[in-house]
Design a protein around this motif. Structure first.
Motif, PDB file in Angstrom:
ATOM      1  N   THR A 458       6.488 -23.354 -17.190  1.00 38.71           N
ATOM      2  CA  THR A 458       7.407 -24.191 -16.356  1.00 38.71           C
ATOM      3  C   THR A 458       8.314 -25.101 -17.353  1.00 38.71           C
ATOM      4  O   THR A 458       9.319 -25.197 -16.983  1.00 38.71           O
ATOM      5  N   GLN A 459       7.570 -25.812 -18.239  1.00 40.58           N
ATOM      6  CA  GLN A 459       8.176 -26.817 -18.985  1.00 40.58           C
ATOM      7  C   GLN A 459       9.175 -26.065 -19.858  1.00 40.58           C
ATOM      8  O   GLN A 459      10.314 -26.440 -20.192  1.00 40.58           O
ATOM      9  N   LEU A 460       8.641 -25.007 -20.513  1.00 41.15           N
ATOM     10  CA  LEU A 460       9.506 -24.177 -21.559  1.00 41.15           C
ATOM     11  C   LEU A 460      10.958 -23.556 -20.707  1.00 41.15           C
ATOM     12  O   LEU A 460      11.804 -24.011 -21.376  1.00 41.15           O
ATOM     13  N   ALA A 461      10.504 -23.463 -19.500  1.00 35.85           N
ATOM     14  CA  ALA A 461      11.657 -22.997 -18.692  1.00 35.85           C
ATOM     15  C   ALA A 461      12.692 -24.108 -18.647  1.00 35.85           C
ATOM     16  O   ALA A 461      14.110 -23.918 -18.724  1.00 35.85           O
ATOM     17  N   SER A 462      12.043 -25.316 -18.295  1.00 32.75           N
ATOM     18  CA  SER A 462      13.079 -26.385 -17.958  1.00 32.75           C
ATOM     19  C   SER A 462      13.847 -26.751 -19.328  1.00 32.75           C
ATOM     20  O   SER A 462      15.174 -27.066 -19.239  1.00 32.75           O
ATOM     21  N   LEU A 467      19.052 -25.899 -22.588  1.00 29.45           N
ATOM     22  CA  LEU A 467      19.730 -25.576 -23.685  1.00 29.45           C
ATOM     23  C   LEU A 467      20.804 -24.453 -23.270  1.00 29.45           C
ATOM     24  O   LEU A 467      21.176 -23.570 -24.228  1.00 29.45           O
ATOM     25  N   ASN A 468      20.926 -24.161 -21.958  1.00 25.85           N
ATOM     26  CA  ASN A 468      21.620 -23.258 -21.481  1.00 25.85           C
ATOM     27  C   ASN A 468      21.028 -21.893 -21.702  1.00 25.85           C
ATOM     28  O   ASN A 468      22.055 -20.874 -21.878  1.00 25.85           O
ATOM     29  N   GLN A 469      19.837 -21.531 -21.912  1.00 30.41           N
ATOM     30  CA  GLN A 469      19.354 -20.382 -22.224  1.00 30.41           C
ATOM     31  C   GLN A 469      18.606 -19.963 -20.819  1.00 30.41           C
ATOM     32  O   GLN A 469      17.450 -19.779 -20.666  1.00 30.41           O
ATOM     33  N   THR A 470      19.581 -19.499 -19.997  1.00 33.23           N
ATOM     34  CA  THR A 470      19.231 -19.204 -18.507  1.00 33.23           C
ATOM     35  C   THR A 470      18.455 -17.859 -18.549  1.00 33.23           C
ATOM     36  O   THR A 470      17.384 -17.768 -17.740  1.00 33.23           O
ATOM     37  N   THR A 471      18.610 -16.971 -19.380  1.00 33.22           N
ATOM     38  CA  THR A 471      18.083 -15.796 -19.359  1.00 33.22           C
ATOM     39  C   THR A 471      16.506 -16.037 -19.593  1.00 33.22           C
ATOM     40  O   THR A 471      15.446 -15.501 -19.105  1.00 33.22           O
ATOM     41  N   ALA A 473      14.965 -19.035 -19.714  1.00 32.16           N
ATOM     42  CA  ALA A 473      14.217 -19.805 -18.722  1.00 32.16           C
ATOM     43  C   ALA A 473      14.034 -18.950 -17.490  1.00 32.16           C
ATOM     44  O   ALA A 473      12.658 -18.967 -17.053  1.00 32.16           O
ATOM     45  N   THR A 474      14.593 -18.033 -16.909  1.00 32.04           N
ATOM     46  CA  THR A 474      14.249 -17.071 -15.725  1.00 32.04           C
ATOM     47  C   THR A 474      12.998 -16.167 -16.366  1.00 32.04           C
ATOM     48  O   THR A 474      12.132 -16.057 -15.820  1.00 32.04           O
ATOM     49  N   SER A 493      10.835 -22.598  -8.137  1.00 36.80           N
ATOM     50  CA  SER A 493      11.533 -22.901  -9.591  1.00 36.80           C
ATOM     51  C   SER A 493      12.308 -21.355  -9.934  1.00 36.80           C
ATOM     52  O   SER A 493      13.502 -21.527 -10.384  1.00 36.80           O
ATOM     53  N   LEU A 494      11.405 -20.637  -9.761  1.00 40.14           N
ATOM     54  CA  LEU A 494      11.833 -19.319 -10.226  1.00 40.14           C
ATOM     55  C   LEU A 494      13.137 -18.661  -9.183  1.00 40.14           C
ATOM     56  O   LEU A 494      14.051 -18.235  -9.522  1.00 40.14           O
ATOM     57  N   ALA A 495      12.911 -19.126  -7.961  1.00 36.87           N
ATOM     58  CA  ALA A 495      13.900 -18.607  -7.031  1.00 36.87           C
ATOM     59  C   ALA A 495      15.157 -19.465  -7.132  1.00 36.87           C
ATOM     60  O   ALA A 495      16.343 -18.783  -7.107  1.00 36.87           O
ATOM     61  N   TYR A 496      14.943 -20.910  -7.976  1.00 38.00           N
ATOM     62  CA  TYR A 496      16.503 -21.745  -7.897  1.00 38.00           C
ATOM     63  C   TYR A 496      16.735 -21.099  -9.209  1.00 38.00           C
ATOM     64  O   TYR A 496      18.089 -20.992  -9.150  1.00 38.00           O
ATOM     65  N   ALA A 497      16.061 -20.480 -10.283  1.00 39.51           N
ATOM     66  CA  ALA A 497      16.673 -19.973 -11.425  1.00 39.51           C
ATOM     67  C   ALA A 497      17.508 -18.578 -11.084  1.00 39.51           C
ATOM     68  O   ALA A 497      18.756 -18.452 -11.475  1.00 39.51           O
TER      69      ALA A 497
END
Length: 822
Positions: A458-462, A467-471, A473-474, A493-497
């Motif tokens: 979860t923190q890594l995704a944040s 860093l705008n690494q949306t893919t 992060a998902t 969190s995943l739903a929001y992503a």
């Protein structure tokens, strides 16, 4: 036991002549004595001679005859007993001497001889039994037929040993013999129980212990002996039963009582299944000294029964030991962590060793008292701290926002060349997070490679989102959800992503799952409202919007933060927009000179005055699809016409058409309409118009919509308009940038000073029109309900304009404007 034959003969020869004279002490009449001497002397002489010849049978016969003539004299009894002894007839010797004691109970020689013969007889019985040890059946018969009374404890112990060997599988038969020495009674109890255990006769063992109850209660030494021996030989259950039978050992000395209580507690701690709930209830009753209560508390702490521990140690008028404070700390950890911290602190104050200091540090961290936890860690000798301690101390330092200490603890781990586990890399990530998020992300990846957790992913995704690494992060959040599919926070969190990535269907699935798990989670409810709105599921969106609004209304208005109020208004605006089909609007202007009229029904129109009224209806189902609409509209508009009047009542026209808003997130409209003159004034004709218009820079905080927080707000709008008349070929382009400040008067009303810069071009004009305007408006919003934001707004304004360049005659103009929307 054999007498010394030579000594006995010598004694007899010396004493025989006077033997019967000595007997005069027994008060026998003189004539009777003389007659007894006459009768017994020959037999005594023959008996002694037979002994000298080792003819013990003849000696026995002679001494028996002598005894028959002198039945009360100890001498004849001693001669006969000696003959029996020499012939191995110890039992007969004993019987003779016991009979003699009736006449001479204080005769020391008789008493001594009796003791020796009894010992000899005991040994004879014992040796006969030991000779049968290899033939158990004969041994059993022998032991069953003989029930000796031993006068020596050691010999009696040997007899009990024979019983144990003969009846190893029949412990009840061992009890057929009753020892009379206390030590052997205890020993018999021991071997009976051991035999029962060895033969698997648990029922008998338990029953026998119950039979011993009264004895055990009176004899704590027996309890100590039996419980020790049984425990040593593997009979832990029976040892516990014996100890419980005599508990609480009130007849024992304080030292022995403490020893027995400690033994019982230790056995139960190691074998908790061997005691019943009832027995634990007995053990839970406080004993009569704080030392014993401390042992009880230790036991129940080991059994994880903290309610009993707290009860036992609840008397704070008695000083608690360091150990007891530590036990209270352990037992308060779950339900009363603050009290646990206090208890550990007391233990540490009494003895600030590493055990107590460590316990306090961990507990202070648990209650988020990070500064005190860090102080405790820092008070410890870093060389005595384990690697786990160092990591925990570093975690505490980071939580206390003292990263320099975390660096020190991690450096110590590096010096030790300690293995870098997942927590180590997570701690490194926290230290790099603010300044070097990319490095922090790499550290977290190392932590995940060692021990993947939901928190790490979860923190890594944040960080990846930052860093705008949306893919990426998902993907991290998807991995987190695989670890714990029921984790509602990860689902959200995943739903929001997914929502941010435009993957609305996936987002909705997860938001629904999170909502089902936690129906009262307002965040999931709000996101479901937004997601369903994006998917065009307007009925569902309305349902969740109302639930979200209701949640806000459960709070007192004064408790709502500014963010809460803005979110509430946004939901109410969305609810109002989702329920809207019809829109009615009116606009009118009137000034002292002819001017351009932006955003009018006739793009490119120049007029001293202008008015229009419009009704629009959203077509389709749903009426609005993620902000996209398709509307049919009709309007009537008029102006000053050729009269150049300030009243916009002339040259009226009717128009009808369709307006399409193709992009939900942008306010861009495409329209086609037909305009028809209503008064047939010369020059007016029916014509079709194509139109494109857009508004930018006016969303969110800069919109003209009501703002529920603050004393006012800045609004702006860049309006672009392009229109082409199919019949006349006229093309009009308009660009207008407007900025204003809404100063709140009361709720729902503002005074709005504004300025704008406007550019107009017509394809039939060489010049363009560039002008600036400065004005003020009064705005009034109305019609709001619990679920709907203000659906209506009216305004009245006054504006002055100056044209820098124009294709009109006048450069300066003042006009009044008014309008409304419902």
């Amino acid at each position: 036991m054999k007498f010394n034959l030579k000594a006995l003969i010598l004694l007899s020869l010396v004493t025989l002549p006077s033997f019967f004279h000595v007997a005069s002490a027994e008060n026998t009449p003189e004539e009777a004595r003389s007659f007894q001497e006459f009768l017994t002397y020959p037999h005594v002489e023959k008996g002694l001679s037979a002994i000298a010849n080792h003819d013990y049978g003849r000696a026995v016969a002679e001494f028996k005859q002598a005894r028959s003539w002198s039945t009360e004299r100890p001498e004849t009894a001693l001669y006969l007993a000696n003959a029996y002894n020499l012939d191995g007839q110890y039992q007969n010797a004993v019987e003779v001497l016991e009979a003699q004691l009736i006449y001479t109970p204080k005769n020391a020689t008789v008493i001594s001889a009796l003791g020796n013969n009894r010992k000899a007889y005991d040994l004879q019985l014992l040796e006969k039994g030991r000779a049968l040890e290899n033939n158990i059946s004969e041994l059993q018969t022998y032991l069953a037929d003989n029930k000796p009374f031993f006068f020596d404890a050691y010999d009696e112990h040997g007899w009990v040993d024979l019983l144990a060997k003969a009846f190893a599988k029949e412990p009840e038969r061992i009890l057929s013999f009753t020892p009379h020495f206390a030590t052997n009674q205890a020993y018999q109890d021991q071997i009976v129980l051991e035999a029962a255990l060895t033969s698997g006769n648990q029922v008998f063992a338990s029953a026998y212990i119950k039979e011993l109850a009264s004895k055990l209660n009176k004899d704590p030494q027996l309890v100590e002996f039996l419980s020790y021996q049984l425990a040593k030989d593997g009979g832990t259950a029976q040892a516990i039963q014996i100890l419980m039978q005599a508990y609480p050992f009130v007849d024992a000395s304080p030292q022995l009582q403490k020893k027995l209580v400690l033994r019982l507690a230790t056995m139960i701690e190691q074998n908790p299944k061997l005691v019943s709930t009832t027995e634990l209830g007995i053990l839970a009753k406080p004993m009569n000294s704080f030392d014993l209560r401390g042992i009880q508390a230790n036991l129940f702490a080991a059994l994880k029964n903290c309610s009993v521990v707290r009860s036992l140690l609840s008397d704070f008028s008695i000083p608690h030991s360091e150990t007891e404070w530590r036990l209270l700390g352990q037992c308060y950890q779950v339900n009363q962590p603050g009290l646990a911290e206090y208890a550990y602190q007391k233990a540490m104050a009494m003895n600030p060793n590493i055990v107590n200091t460590r316990a306090y540090a961990y507990q202070a961290f648990a209650v988020k008292n990070y500064s005190q936890s860090l102080s405790a860690w820092r008070s410890m000798d870093i060389k005595e701290m384990s690697n786990q301690d160092l990591e925990s101390a570093a975690l505490t330092a980071i939580s206390a926002q003292e990263p320099q200490y975390a660096l020190d603890y991690l450096a110590q781990l590096d010096q030790r060349s300690a293995p870098k586990d997942a927590l180590y890399w997570w701690l490194e990530a926290q230290l790099e997070l603010k300044e070097y998020p990319s490095i922090a992300a790499e550290d977290l990846k190392k932590a995940i490679a060692l021990a993947p957790t939901v928190a790490y992913y979860t923190q890594l995704a944040s960080i990846q989102q930052e860093l705008n690494q949306t893919t990426e992060a998902t993907s991290s959040l998807e991995a987190a959800l695989k670890l714990d599919p029921s984790n509602t926070n990860t689902q959200a969190s995943l739903a929001y992503a997914y929502y941010q990535n435009g993957q609305m269907v996936q987002a909705r699935t997860l938001f629904l799952s999170a909502n089902q798990a936690q129906p009262d989670d307002s965040r999931a409810i709000k996101q479901l409202a937004y997601t369903d709105q994006k998917l065009g599921l307007n009925e569902e969106a309305l349902k969740y919007t109302e639930l979200a609004i209701d949640d806000y209304h459960l709070q007192a208005p004064d408790d709502l933060t500014a963010e809460n109020q803005n979110q509430l208004f946004g939901l109410q605006r969305m609810h109002e927009d989702l329920t809207r089909r019809w829109t009615f609007s009116v606009d009118a202007t009137g000034g002292n000179q002819v001017t351009t009229v932006p955003n009018s029904g006739q793009p490119g129109l120049t007029s001293r005055s202008y008015s229009q009224a419009e009704a629009a209806y959203r077509l389709g189902d749903p009426a609005i699809d993620d902000g996209k609409t398709f509307s049919a509209y009709s309007r009537v508009f008029a102006g000053s016409g050729t009269l150049n009047t300030a009243l916009p009542l002339y040259a009226p026209m009717a128009a009808a058409g369709f307006r399409w808003k193709p992009i939900g997130s942008q306010n861009i409209n495409l329209a086609v309409e037909e305009q028809t003159p209503l008064d047939h004034v010369a020059g007016n004709q029916t014509q079709a118009m194509l139109r494109a218009s857009a508004s930018f820079l006016n969303s969110g905080a800069y919109s003209d919509d009501w703002h529920p927080t603050g004393p006012g707000w800045v609004a702006q709008n860049l309006y672009l308009d392009a229109a082409h008349y199919m019949t006349s070929g006229l093309t009009s382009l308009t660009s207008d940038y407007r900025i204003s400040y809404h100063d709140k008067i009361v709720i729902g009303q503002t005074i709005e000073p504004y300025t704008h810069l406007q550019l107009n071009t017509l394809n039939n004009q060489v010049n363009h029109d560039l002008r600036v305007g400065l004005g003020v408006r009064w705005n009034y919003w109305s019609g709001n309900t619990q679920y709907n934001a203000y659906p209506s707004k009216v305004y009245i304004g006054l504006e002055a304009q100056h044209a820098f360049t124009t294709y009109l005659n006048e450069k300066n103009v003042i006009f009044l404007s008014l309008g409304g929307r419902w």
